[in-house]
Design a protein around this motif. Structure first.
Motif, PDB file in Angstrom:
ATOM      1  N   PHE A 143     -16.463  39.518 -61.045  1.00 15.42           N
ATOM      2  CA  PHE A 143     -16.455  38.774 -59.789  1.00 15.42           C
ATOM      3  C   PHE A 143     -16.230  39.767 -58.659  1.00 15.42           C
ATOM      4  CE2 PHE A 143     -13.784  36.983 -56.425  1.00 15.42           C
ATOM      5  CZ  PHE A 143     -14.609  35.978 -55.963  1.00 15.42           C
ATOM      6  N   SER A 144     -16.957  39.597 -57.566  1.00  8.32           N
ATOM      7  CA  SER A 144     -16.745  40.457 -56.404  1.00  8.32           C
ATOM      8  C   SER A 144     -16.771  39.620 -55.131  1.00  8.32           C
ATOM      9  CB  SER A 144     -17.804  41.561 -56.330  1.00  8.32           C
ATOM     10  OG  SER A 144     -19.086  41.007 -56.153  1.00  8.32           O
ATOM     11  N   PHE A 145     -16.057  40.108 -54.129  1.00  6.80           N
ATOM     12  CA  PHE A 145     -16.016  39.442 -52.829  1.00  6.80           C
ATOM     13  C   PHE A 145     -15.893  40.516 -51.757  1.00  6.80           C
ATOM     14  CE2 PHE A 145     -13.578  37.705 -49.251  1.00  6.80           C
ATOM     15  CZ  PHE A 145     -14.406  36.671 -48.874  1.00  6.80           C
ATOM     16  N   GLU A 146     -16.715  40.412 -50.721  1.00  8.62           N
ATOM     17  CA  GLU A 146     -16.655  41.342 -49.602  1.00  8.62           C
ATOM     18  C   GLU A 146     -16.633  40.564 -48.301  1.00  8.62           C
ATOM     19  OE1 GLU A 146     -19.607  44.434 -49.690  1.00  8.62           O
ATOM     20  OE2 GLU A 146     -19.402  44.671 -51.863  1.00  8.62           O
ATOM     21  N   LEU A 147     -15.782  41.004 -47.383  1.00  7.59           N
ATOM     22  CA  LEU A 147     -15.643  40.379 -46.074  1.00  7.59           C
ATOM     23  C   LEU A 147     -15.665  41.482 -45.037  1.00  7.59           C
ATOM     24  CD1 LEU A 147     -14.792  37.865 -44.268  1.00  7.59           C
ATOM     25  CD2 LEU A 147     -12.485  38.746 -44.538  1.00  7.59           C
ATOM     26  N   LEU A 148     -16.480  41.313 -44.005  1.00  8.29           N
ATOM     27  CA  LEU A 148     -16.518  42.239 -42.891  1.00  8.29           C
ATOM     28  C   LEU A 148     -16.478  41.424 -41.618  1.00  8.29           C
ATOM     29  CD1 LEU A 148     -16.823  45.067 -41.667  1.00  8.29           C
ATOM     30  CD2 LEU A 148     -19.312  44.788 -41.875  1.00  8.29           C
ATOM     31  N   LYS A 149     -15.470  41.669 -40.800  1.00  5.64           N
ATOM     32  CA  LYS A 149     -15.302  40.950 -39.544  1.00  5.64           C
ATOM     33  C   LYS A 149     -15.193  41.992 -38.437  1.00  5.64           C
ATOM     34  CE  LYS A 149     -12.249  37.883 -37.051  1.00  5.64           C
ATOM     35  NZ  LYS A 149     -10.926  37.315 -36.965  1.00  5.64           N
ATOM     36  N   GLN A 150     -16.039  41.843 -37.401  1.00  5.66           N
ATOM     37  CA  GLN A 150     -15.982  42.730 -36.248  1.00  5.66           C
ATOM     38  C   GLN A 150     -15.848  41.885 -34.999  1.00  5.66           C
ATOM     39  OE1 GLN A 150     -19.545  45.073 -36.648  1.00  5.66           O
ATOM     40  NE2 GLN A 150     -18.500  46.606 -37.872  1.00  5.66           N
ATOM     41  N   ASP A 151     -14.717  41.993 -34.362  1.00  5.12           N
ATOM     42  CA  ASP A 151     -14.385  41.208 -33.173  1.00  5.12           C
ATOM     43  C   ASP A 151     -14.619  39.724 -33.451  1.00  5.12           C
ATOM     44  OD1 ASP A 151     -13.746  43.576 -31.812  1.00  5.12           O
ATOM     45  OD2 ASP A 151     -15.850  43.888 -31.301  1.00  5.12           O
ATOM     46  N   THR A 152     -15.128  39.008 -32.484  1.00  5.35           N
ATOM     47  CA  THR A 152     -15.420  37.589 -32.699  1.00  5.35           C
ATOM     48  C   THR A 152     -16.920  37.362 -32.813  1.00  5.35           C
ATOM     49  OG1 THR A 152     -15.453  37.228 -30.298  1.00  5.35           O
ATOM     50  CG2 THR A 152     -13.363  36.830 -31.464  1.00  5.35           C
ATOM     51  N   THR A 153     -17.705  38.451 -32.831  1.00  5.00           N
ATOM     52  CA  THR A 153     -19.160  38.308 -32.802  1.00  5.00           C
ATOM     53  C   THR A 153     -19.832  38.419 -34.156  1.00  5.00           C
ATOM     54  OG1 THR A 153     -19.385  40.669 -32.375  1.00  5.00           O
ATOM     55  CG2 THR A 153     -19.282  39.218 -30.455  1.00  5.00           C
ATOM     56  N   PHE A 154     -19.146  38.991 -35.159  1.00  4.68           N
ATOM     57  CA  PHE A 154     -19.821  39.246 -36.430  1.00  4.68           C
ATOM     58  C   PHE A 154     -18.885  38.954 -37.594  1.00  4.68           C
ATOM     59  CE2 PHE A 154     -21.038  42.093 -39.925  1.00  4.68           C
ATOM     60  CZ  PHE A 154     -22.360  41.748 -40.071  1.00  4.68           C
ATOM     61  N   LEU A 155     -19.370  38.172 -38.539  1.00  2.88           N
ATOM     62  CA  LEU A 155     -18.625  37.869 -39.751  1.00  2.88           C
ATOM     63  C   LEU A 155     -19.608  37.846 -40.918  1.00  2.88           C
ATOM     64  CD1 LEU A 155     -15.932  36.993 -41.086  1.00  2.88           C
ATOM     65  CD2 LEU A 155     -16.642  34.648 -40.676  1.00  2.88           C
ATOM     66  N   SER A 156     -19.322  38.625 -41.940  1.00  2.00           N
ATOM     67  CA  SER A 156     -20.184  38.685 -43.114  1.00  2.00           C
ATOM     68  C   SER A 156     -19.327  38.491 -44.363  1.00  2.00           C
ATOM     69  CB  SER A 156     -20.886  40.045 -43.177  1.00  2.00           C
ATOM     70  OG  SER A 156     -21.557  40.202 -44.407  1.00  2.00           O
ATOM     71  N   ARG A 157     -19.742  37.570 -45.227  1.00  2.00           N
ATOM     72  CA  ARG A 157     -19.073  37.345 -46.513  1.00  2.00           C
ATOM     73  C   ARG A 157     -20.117  37.400 -47.607  1.00  2.00           C
ATOM     74  NH1 ARG A 157     -16.017  32.544 -43.882  1.00  2.00           N
ATOM     75  NH2 ARG A 157     -18.143  31.847 -43.795  1.00  2.00           N
ATOM     76  N   ILE A 158     -19.786  38.147 -48.656  1.00  2.00           N
ATOM     77  CA  ILE A 158     -20.677  38.240 -49.817  1.00  2.00           C
ATOM     78  C   ILE A 158     -19.832  37.987 -51.061  1.00  2.00           C
ATOM     79  CG2 ILE A 158     -22.199  39.704 -51.178  1.00  2.00           C
ATOM     80  CD1 ILE A 158     -22.717  41.314 -48.608  1.00  2.00           C
ATOM     81  N   THR A 159     -20.240  37.019 -51.857  1.00  2.00           N
ATOM     82  CA  THR A 159     -19.575  36.713 -53.118  1.00  2.00           C
ATOM     83  C   THR A 159     -20.561  37.009 -54.246  1.00  2.00           C
ATOM     84  OG1 THR A 159     -18.321  34.954 -52.053  1.00  2.00           O
ATOM     85  CG2 THR A 159     -18.391  34.923 -54.447  1.00  2.00           C
ATOM     86  N   GLY A 160     -20.076  37.657 -55.274  1.00  2.00           N
ATOM     87  CA  GLY A 160     -20.951  38.000 -56.387  1.00  2.00           C
ATOM     88  C   GLY A 160     -20.323  37.690 -57.732  1.00  2.00           C
ATOM     89  N   ILE A 161     -21.166  37.353 -58.684  1.00  2.00           N
ATOM     90  CA  ILE A 161     -20.735  37.186 -60.070  1.00  2.00           C
ATOM     91  C   ILE A 161     -21.680  38.006 -60.939  1.00  2.00           C
ATOM     92  CG2 ILE A 161     -19.653  34.917 -59.801  1.00  2.00           C
ATOM     93  CD1 ILE A 161     -22.227  33.694 -60.963  1.00  2.00           C
ATOM     94  N   GLY A 162     -21.171  38.456 -62.054  1.00  2.00           N
ATOM     95  CA  GLY A 162     -22.006  39.267 -62.921  1.00  2.00           C
ATOM     96  C   GLY A 162     -21.615  39.131 -64.375  1.00  2.00           C
ATOM     97  N   LEU A 163     -22.521  39.521 -65.234  1.00  2.00           N
ATOM     98  CA  LEU A 163     -22.286  39.574 -66.669  1.00  2.00           C
ATOM     99  C   LEU A 163     -22.662  40.974 -67.141  1.00  2.00           C
ATOM    100  CD1 LEU A 163     -23.822  36.157 -67.797  1.00  2.00           C
ATOM    101  CD2 LEU A 163     -21.413  36.723 -67.537  1.00  2.00           C
ATOM    102  N   ASN A 164     -21.768  41.575 -67.910  1.00  2.00           N
ATOM    103  CA  ASN A 164     -21.977  42.917 -68.438  1.00  2.00           C
ATOM    104  C   ASN A 164     -21.936  42.856 -69.961  1.00  2.00           C
ATOM    105  OD1 ASN A 164     -21.395  44.560 -65.785  1.00  2.00           O
ATOM    106  ND2 ASN A 164     -19.744  43.088 -65.973  1.00  2.00           N
TER     107      ASN A 164
END
Length: 179
Positions: A143-164
């Motif tokens: 499982f992975s999760f990434e969050l990037l927030k820059q000021d009030t103008t940009f918000l990015s969220r990425i959620t991932g799942i994987g099988l190995n």
């Protein structure tokens, strides 16, 4: 059939994890080809090393593997945390943390956390978790999760799942999905 493994050094890691990693699970059918690849399969783990080739003995139609394996510390932690006062007079935490645990709870689980915040309204966060040999299977979900927030103008969220899963002694197949 495989019986068990004897470890020359005291190993704190869950033996079930090591059995699945090396494909020598007790009561599974013995395979000489698999047994010859044990030294290469130890390299799958970042915290286990093999000192010499494994030995083998047979008794009552059971194979016992003798392993000279050493555990090594491979987890890391780095961080700088500070306090900063914003324009409204409130104090906020700023800094950077990086945590990488390779053998969580001595079970082979992997956990990573990366966090950075250098201003009041901007920060990044990255999380990763991998659970090896889920329910005694050959599949290791992640499982992975990434969050990037820059000021009030940009918000990015990425959620991932994987099988190995391992398809060769040193080759791991990964299937993943991100949204």
């Amino acid at each position: 059939r495989y019986d068990s493994a004897y470890f020359f050094e005291k190993i704190k890691t869950n033996h079930s994890y090591i059995y699945h990693l090396l494909d020598i699970v007790p009561n599974d059918l013995f395979c000489e080809k698999n047994n010859n690849l044990i030294a290469k399969k130890v390299e799958r783990s970042p915290f286990l090393t093999i000192k010499r080739e494994p030995d083998l003995s047979f008794k009552d139609n059971k194979a016992k593997t003798f392993l000279d394996i050493r555990e090594e510390t491979s987890s890391t932690f780095q961080g700088v945390i500070g306090l900063q006062q914003n324009q409204s007079g409130h104090t906020i935490g700023v800094g950077s943390l990086a945590l990488d645990i390779q053998n969580l709870f001595r079970s082979g689980k992997q956990f990573k956390l990366d966090w950075e915040r250098f201003s009041e309204q901007s920060q990044s966060l990255s999380l990763f978790y991998k659970h090896p040999f889920f329910l005694d299977s050959k599949i290791s979900p992640s499982f992975s999760f990434e969050l990037l927030k820059q000021d009030t103008t940009f918000l990015s969220r990425i959620t991932g799942i994987g099988l190995n899963t391992y398809i060769a002694p040193r080759i791991e197949l990964f299937l993943g999905y991100e949204a």
